[in-house]
Write an enzyme that holds these catalytic residues in place. Structure first.
Site: not given
Ligand code: NAD
Ligand code: TYD
Length: 341
Positions: A59, A83, A126-127, A153-154, A157, A276, A278, A336
């Site tokens: 962790d 994260a 970007d969030e 979440y945001s 971050k 959703r 917000g 859902y």
């Molecule tokens: P993800 O949820 O797929 O993976 C998160 C990983 O972190 C998992 O492997 C989980 O086991 C690990 N983790 C969670 N809590 C932990 C802890 N306390 N200690 C150690 N490991 C832990 O996330 P992702 O989509 O791969 O995102 C990775 C990073 O990129 C995040 O910081 C997220 O905020 C950022 N990010 C994601 C996106 C996106 O579109 N997915 C976009 C911009 C930024």
């Molecule tokens: P998501 O993949 O959760 O990313 P983020 O909210 O971080 O941008 O969602 C992308 C977009 O899709 C967001 O506007 C919410 C929408 N969404 C749906 O309409 N239905 C769904 O079941 C999910 C998971 C997301």
């Protein structure tokens, strides 16, 4: 070069490990991951073939474990992906987001400071800038846009980003931050829009589109994100923030219809459900800084990336079938169940 990747069993972290193994095979990579519901060791089977790769289960918020690891390994560079990353789960349980995203980051920063790492890179989003109105397509997020978060979440971050900048200013820690738009590609957990819709369409299940489906996201193929982080590590300026995004803005409805069309499934599978809370309207990145300073540009257009991604999920049922039971099915029911009934 010894690199600590945290959260490397998740979506972007696992893609990053593969990218770094391909481009810098001499780097030693340690992956520290708690293996929460989002972490999947199956994603790293090929990475494990390399003698330069090692997995540590733990962790990032566990100060004793992290200190011990830094003492033993003496990392040159840290890239923090770990994260809680899903906005909908932050609505259900904000506290774990604060613990991992804020406290976990602070624990890593302390260790990075104590052991003199040469670069601490924070993977942000970007969030942190909040959202943009749908009727102002001329507006984009720049690195100087104010932090204006909407979800737990945001907010968590953004808190982490501020700590990273504080450790730079107060302690001189050599940090960089990247703020990326929505990623898609292989190994993404099927709670996020694109893989959720692909898997549901494959099973002829209803596709839950929030609200009217007009919200806009700026989609980036995950390997383009990995390239950008590597460029920041190699050429980025310490203390700076870099936005990463590729002018690939699409409405959610467009994304869902593209998935259905590619899989030859009917649009009748679309089900508009309660929005959703917000819900951010539009994200859009201005990548001028990273393009001008580091020469980064996205290489994968959405139309190609989405086809590659759909093909990957179609060809890897072994990867996702194991996920679809247990915790995941309970989550889908909570999120859902009522909305789709
Ligand atoms: P993800 O949820 O797929 O993976 C998160 C990983 O972190 C998992 O492997 C989980 O086991 C690990 N983790 C969670 N809590 C932990 C802890 N306390 N200690 C150690 N490991 C832990 O996330 P992702 O989509 O791969 O995102 C990775 C990073 O990129 C995040 O910081 C997220 O905020 C950022 N990010 C994601 C996106 C996106 O579109 N997915 C976009 C911009 C930024
Ligand atoms: P998501 O993949 O959760 O990313 P983020 O909210 O971080 O941008 O969602 C992308 C977009 O899709 C967001 O506007 C919410 C929408 N969404 C749906 O309409 N239905 C769904 O079941 C999910 C998971 C997301």
């Amino acid at each position: 070069m010894k690199l600590l990747v945290t959260g490397g069993a998740g979506f972007i972290g696992s893609n990053f490990i593969y990218y770094m193994q391909k481009t810098h095979p001499d780097y030693e990579i340690v992956n520290l991951d708690l293996l929460t519901y989002a972490g999947n060791p199956d994603s790293l089977k090929e990475a494990e073939q390399s003698p330069n790769y090692r997995f540590v289960h733990g962790d990032i918020a566990d100060s004793a474990l992290v200190t011990d690891l830094f003492e033993k390994e003496r990392f040159d560079t840290v890239v923090n992906f770990a994260a809680e990353s899903h906005v909908d789960r932050a609505v259900l349980n904000p506290s774990v987001f604060v613990r991992t995203n804020v406290l976990g980051t602070q624990v890593l920063l302390d260790a990075a400071k104590t052991y003199g790492v040469k670069r601490y890179h924070q993977v942000s989003t970007d969030e942190v800038y909040g959202d943009l109105p749908l009727d102002r397509p001329d507006l984009f997020f720049t690195e100087t846009s104010p932090l204006h978060t909407s979800s737990p979440y945001s907010a968590a971050k953004a808190g982490a980003d501020l700590l990273v900048l504080a450790y730079h200013r107060t302690f001189g820690l050599p940090v960089t931050i990247s703020r990326c738009s929505n990623n898609y590609g292989p190994y993404q957990f099927p709670e996020k829009l694109i893989p959720l819709m692909i898997l549901r369409a494959l099973k002829d299940e209803p596709l839950p589109v929030y609200g009217t489906g007009e919200n806009i996201r700026d989609w980036l193929y995950v390997e383009d994100h990995c390239i950008a982080i590597d460029m920041i590590l190699q050429k980025g300026t310490v203390g700076e923030i870099y936005n990463i995004g590729g002018h690939n803005e699409k409405t959610n409805l467009h994304v869902v219809k593209t998935i259905l069309e590619t899989l030859n499934k009917p649009e009748a599978l679309i089900s508009f459900v309660t929005d959703r809370p917000g819900h951010d309207r539009r994200y859009a990145i201005d990548p001028a800084k990273i393009s001008a300073e580091l020469g980064w540009m996205p290489t994968v257009a959405f139309e190609n990336g989405i086809r590659k991604t759909i093909r990957w999920y179609v060809e890897h049922p072994d990867w996702w079938q194991r996920i679809l039971t247990g915790e995941y099915s309970r989550y889908i029911e909570t999120m859902y169940g009522k909305r789709l009934s």
